[in-house]
Design a protein around this motif. Structure first.
Motif, short mmCIF file in Angstrom:
data_model
loop_
_atom_site.label_atom_id
_atom_site.label_comp_id
_atom_site.label_asym_id
_atom_site.label_seq_id
_atom_site.Cartn_x
_atom_site.Cartn_y
_atom_site.Cartn_z
N ASP A 77 0.88 -1.12 0.06
CA ASP A 77 -0.06 -0.06 0.05
C ASP A 77 0.87 1.16 -0.10
O ASP A 77 0.58 2.36 0.71
N PHE A 78 1.89 1.25 -0.76
CA PHE A 78 2.93 2.30 -0.92
C PHE A 78 2.29 3.63 -1.11
O PHE A 78 2.52 4.69 -0.30
N ALA A 80 -0.77 4.76 -0.28
CA ALA A 80 -1.66 5.31 0.50
C ALA A 80 -0.56 5.59 1.75
O ALA A 80 -1.10 6.64 2.51
N VAL A 81 0.69 5.00 2.09
CA VAL A 81 1.40 5.46 2.93
C VAL A 81 1.90 6.70 2.76
O VAL A 81 2.08 7.60 3.51
N ILE A 82 2.35 6.97 1.45
CA ILE A 82 2.88 8.36 1.18
C ILE A 82 1.96 9.42 1.11
O ILE A 82 2.23 10.55 1.77
N ASP A 83 0.51 9.19 0.83
CA ASP A 83 -0.48 10.11 0.72
C ASP A 83 -0.66 10.77 1.90
O ASP A 83 -1.08 11.80 2.43
N ARG A 84 -0.56 9.62 3.20
CA ARG A 84 -0.98 10.14 4.57
C ARG A 84 0.22 11.19 5.03
O ARG A 84 0.04 12.23 5.83
N ARG A 85 1.32 11.01 4.68
CA ARG A 85 2.43 11.92 5.18
C ARG A 85 2.19 12.97 4.62
O ARG A 85 2.23 14.22 5.11
N VAL A 99 0.51 1.44 10.47
CA VAL A 99 1.28 0.10 10.30
C VAL A 99 1.54 -0.21 9.07
O VAL A 99 0.66 -0.62 8.16
N PHE A 100 2.94 -0.19 8.71
CA PHE A 100 3.08 -0.73 7.40
C PHE A 100 4.80 -1.17 7.40
O PHE A 100 5.41 -1.20 8.40
#
Length: 285
Positions: A77-78, A80-85, A99-100
């Motif tokens: 889920d690369f 989504a992780v970046i979008d959250r940051r 969690v990732f």
């Protein structure tokens, strides 16, 4: 025209020294913080405390500073992780814990729990990221889930009746062999008393299961009460029960075992009942 006095160098130092001291204290606090802390600005790591360097297995004398932070994400889920940051940086609000799977510079992976906070670094917007390595915890959770699945399989596939009952002999769970013996669905059996489940003849007559004087001699009832009170398991005691199946009364011989188990902070009793009727009849013949 208004004139403003320019502070002397000595006065400027006097005014800014407290701020500089506070900044130094803050940086020292972050450096000594046990959790991994990194500051990311324009996608590049511009600060990493020693815990962050240890977390990412950075060699001595090296640092995460200068690393493109997206290179640390090794998760399906690369995006989504970046979008959250990015949303944290743009919205000025901390992101909830996520969690990732992260990737170290040496290519190894780990599971991390990460929180991002909007931050200002050297006068410019940035994101402070706090992370914990939860790889061991995740592995433990996976192992526990595997154990739960194994126990569930053993419970359901056991070739004899297994029931979880409380002190009133009310059935909370029953396995497939029990369902087959009783001839009703799990939904129909849930919440019934044990005698009602196996269709003990005494449970089918007024005043019902556990209410007759003869119920005081019930092997299942006495074993459950003893096991629940003392914690002592009782194994393979033989008992006879008159049950009604397909409108016909029949005497069945059972080997009855009881074990106390804790379920959701409550003590229940695991009851196993092995039908040995055919064996007893052949021995008596």
């Amino acid at each position: 025209m208004a004139y403003y006095s320019v502070p002397s160098a000595e006065k400027y130092i006097e005014l800014t020294e407290p701020c500089q001291q506070n900044e130094r204290r803050y940086r020292n606090l972050i450096r000594s913080f046990p959790a991994a802390v990194a500051v990311v600005q324009d996608g590049i790591c511009v600060f990493a405390n020693p815990a962050a360097n240890r977390l990412y297995a950075v060699p001595p004398g090296k640092s995460l500073v200068g690393l493109t932070w997206t290179d640390t994400v090794d998760d399906p889920d690369f995006k989504a992780v970046i979008d959250r940051r990015l949303a944290c940086a743009a919205g000025g609000r901390a992101s909830p814990p996520v969690v990732f799977q992260a990737r170290r510079p040496d290519g190894t992976s780990m599971d991390v729990e990460s929180v991002s906070y909007p931050f200002e670094f050297d006068g410019r917007p940035a994101v402070m990221i706090v992370q914990h390595d939860i790889t061991k915890r995740k592995r433990t959770e996976v192992d526990l889930e595997a154990q739960r699945n194994l126990l569930e399989t053993i419970f359901e596939d056991a070739p004899f009746i297994l029931m979880l009952v409380d002190g009133d002999l009310r059935v909370h769970r029953i396995n497939r062999a029990g369902v087959s013996f009783c001839g009703r669905t799990k939904a129909e059996l849930a919440g019934l008393l044990c005698g009602e489940v196996i269709r003990c003849i005494n449970s089918l007559q007024s005043p019902g299961c556990g209410e007759k004087a003869v119920c005081g001699d019930c092997r299942v009832r006495s074993q459950v009460a003893h096991t629940l009170k003392t914690g002592e398991s009782i194994s393979k005691t033989q008992g006879k029960i008159v049950v009604v199946r397909e409108s016909q009364q029949s005497m069945v011989d059972m080997l009855i075992s009881t074990t106390r188990v804790a379920v959701a902070d409550r003590n229940l009793v695991l009851v196993s009942m092995v039908d040995i009727t055919e064996r007893v009849r052949s021995e008596e013949a």
